[in-house]
Design a protein around this motif. Sequence first.
Motif, PDB file in Angstrom:
ATOM      1  N   ARG A 152      -1.673   5.513  -0.099  1.00 55.85           N
ATOM      2  CA  ARG A 152      -1.710   4.197   0.547  1.00 55.85           C
ATOM      3  C   ARG A 152      -0.866   4.119   1.812  1.00 55.85           C
ATOM      4  O   ARG A 152      -0.973   3.157   2.561  1.00 55.85           O
ATOM      5  CB  ARG A 152      -1.179   3.138  -0.420  1.00 55.85           C
ATOM      6  N   MET A 171       9.853   2.067   3.170  1.00 59.85           N
ATOM      7  CA  MET A 171       8.680   2.017   2.299  1.00 59.85           C
ATOM      8  C   MET A 171       7.398   2.177   3.108  1.00 59.85           C
ATOM      9  O   MET A 171       7.251   1.600   4.181  1.00 59.85           O
ATOM     10  CB  MET A 171       8.667   0.674   1.558  1.00 59.85           C
ATOM     11  N   GLY A 172       6.505   2.956   2.550  1.00 58.21           N
ATOM     12  CA  GLY A 172       5.326   3.369   3.300  1.00 58.21           C
ATOM     13  C   GLY A 172       4.223   2.337   3.415  1.00 58.21           C
ATOM     14  O   GLY A 172       3.330   2.463   4.261  1.00 58.21           O
ATOM     15  N   CYS A 173       4.223   1.328   2.559  1.00 56.81           N
ATOM     16  CA  CYS A 173       3.157   0.334   2.649  1.00 56.81           C
ATOM     17  C   CYS A 173       3.671  -0.994   2.112  1.00 56.81           C
ATOM     18  O   CYS A 173       4.836  -1.130   1.769  1.00 56.81           O
ATOM     19  CB  CYS A 173       1.906   0.791   1.895  1.00 56.81           C
ATOM     20  N   CYS A 175      10.393   5.584  -0.406  1.00 57.70           N
ATOM     21  CA  CYS A 175       9.313   5.844  -1.356  1.00 57.70           C
ATOM     22  C   CYS A 175       8.811   7.273  -1.182  1.00 57.70           C
ATOM     23  O   CYS A 175       9.043   7.904  -0.161  1.00 57.70           O
ATOM     24  CB  CYS A 175       8.194   4.819  -1.176  1.00 57.70           C
ATOM     25  N   PRO A 176       8.145   7.816  -2.195  1.00 61.82           N
ATOM     26  CA  PRO A 176       7.674   9.199  -2.091  1.00 61.82           C
ATOM     27  C   PRO A 176       6.423   9.321  -1.218  1.00 61.82           C
ATOM     28  O   PRO A 176       5.946  10.427  -0.998  1.00 61.82           O
ATOM     29  CB  PRO A 176       7.353   9.562  -3.547  1.00 61.82           C
ATOM     30  N   SER A 177       5.909   8.196  -0.787  1.00 68.70           N
ATOM     31  CA  SER A 177       4.645   8.144  -0.058  1.00 68.70           C
ATOM     32  C   SER A 177       3.494   8.427  -1.027  1.00 68.70           C
ATOM     33  O   SER A 177       3.705   8.991  -2.099  1.00 68.70           O
ATOM     34  CB  SER A 177       4.626   9.141   1.097  1.00 68.70           C
ATOM     35  N   CYS A 178       2.305   7.998  -0.654  1.00 68.48           N
ATOM     36  CA  CYS A 178       1.114   8.271  -1.454  1.00 68.48           C
ATOM     37  C   CYS A 178      -0.087   7.977  -0.572  1.00 68.48           C
ATOM     38  O   CYS A 178       0.069   7.706   0.619  1.00 68.48           O
ATOM     39  CB  CYS A 178       1.109   7.427  -2.731  1.00 68.48           C
ATOM     40  N   ASN A 185       4.896  -1.976  -2.690  1.00 64.85           N
ATOM     41  CA  ASN A 185       6.249  -2.168  -3.212  1.00 64.85           C
ATOM     42  C   ASN A 185       7.232  -2.479  -2.097  1.00 64.85           C
ATOM     43  O   ASN A 185       8.395  -2.762  -2.355  1.00 64.85           O
ATOM     44  CB  ASN A 185       6.728  -0.904  -3.936  1.00 64.85           C
TER      45      ASN A 185
END
Length: 367
Positions: free
Chosen positions: A280, A308-310, A275-278, A313
Motif C-alpha cells: 500500500r 508511515m508509508g500510507c 512502518c515496514p512498508s507494504c 495506520n
Amino acid sequence: GMPSAPPPVLSPRRRTRQFNVGKVGIGSDSPISVQSMTTTKTHDINSTLQQIAELTAAGCDIVRVACPTDKDAEALPIIARKSQIPVIADIHFQPKYVFAAIEAGCGAVRVNPGNIRKFDDQVKEIAAAAKDHGTSIRIGVNAGSLDPRLLQKYGKATPEALVESAIWEASLFEEHGFRDFKISVKHNDPVVMVRAYELLAEAGDWPLHLGVTEAGPAFQGTIKSATAFGALLSQGIGDTIRVSLSAPPVEEVKVGSQILEALNLRPRKLEIVSCPSCGRAQVDVYTLADEVTAGLEGMEVPLRVAVMGCVVNGPGEARDADLGVASGNGKGQIFVKGEVIKTVPESEIVETLIEEAMRIAEEMEPV
Ligand code: SF4
C-alpha cells in the motif's frame, strides 16, 4: 506540570550488594550501566583518551582498557585521571599490573584471582590494596579460558561449570573480607550464557556484568546480545552490560543503550516509529526512515517520530508520536502532536520533519 510515572519495566531488579566503580554506582540501587572496551593500544595515551571521549559521547558509562605490558600499566594514571568516565584495567595473570592499576586510580580492575593464585598468591594483598584505594573488581569467567580442572569435570564449558568457577573465584576474595566485586560468566552461546547467569543470580548477591563473549560481527552480535540480555534483564538480572561486537566500540555502546532503552531501563531518546512498508505504500519508506534517522542522530531529547508509508495506520501512529508523517499520493501529511500542520510534496518530507523536530526538541528537556 505533574511528574509523570516512570515507564513500566518487565520485572523488578534482582537485589544485589552495592559498590562503586569510580563515580558510577553498581548494583540494584543504581541504573544499569553500559560498558565497552577500547581497541587502541592503551600506551598510546592520546588515541585511547580520544576513543574514550567518543564512547562517552555515545552514552558509555564505564570503559575497560587492556593492560598487557609495562608500557600500558605506566599509561594508566593519566588515562584514569583524564577519562570522563571510570576506567577498568583488564589484567590477566600479572599481579604487578593489578597493583599498578589500583595505584593509578582506576575505578576497577578486571582480574580473576584464580589466575593470580596460580602464579603468585597475592590475592590477600590485592584485596587489601583495593580496599585502601576504594577500587572495585570484576571477576570475569569466560568459557574460552575456563579452569582445566572444571573442563575435565564437566567435559565442556557448561552453565554449571562457569558458575562453579565464578563461585570459587568469588570465595578467594571473600575469604579476605573483600566484597566489592561484580561477576561475569561469558559464553558465546546465548542459551548457555543465559542459564549460567540465572544460576549465578540464585547463588549470591553479587552484581552481575552481562556479556555474550565473541558474539560476532555487528549484525549477529547485536542479535545474540539483545536476545540474551533481554532474557536476563526481563527477569531483573544484570547490573552492567557489555555488547561485544567485531566492530568499533562506539557501535557496542549504541546497541547496549538501545537494548536498555527498549526495555525502559534507560530513558528513551530519539525513537523512530517507522512502518515496514507494504504494497500500500505510496512513498519509499526505507529511504525516508533512513534519512530522518540520519538527520536526527544524536538528539538528546525523548522525541518519537513516526514515518508511515500510507494513510492506513499513518494517522494513528502519527497521533501517538510527537511528530510524524503519513504519506499518500506522493505527498506527506505532517503531524505534530496529533494535528496535521501541513501537507508537503514527497521531496520535502525529510527536511520538513527535521525542521519540525528541531523546533520541538528546543522546547524539551534533555534526558
Ligand atoms: Fe503498509 Fe501503510 Fe502499514 Fe506502512 S503504514 S506497512 S504502507 S499499511
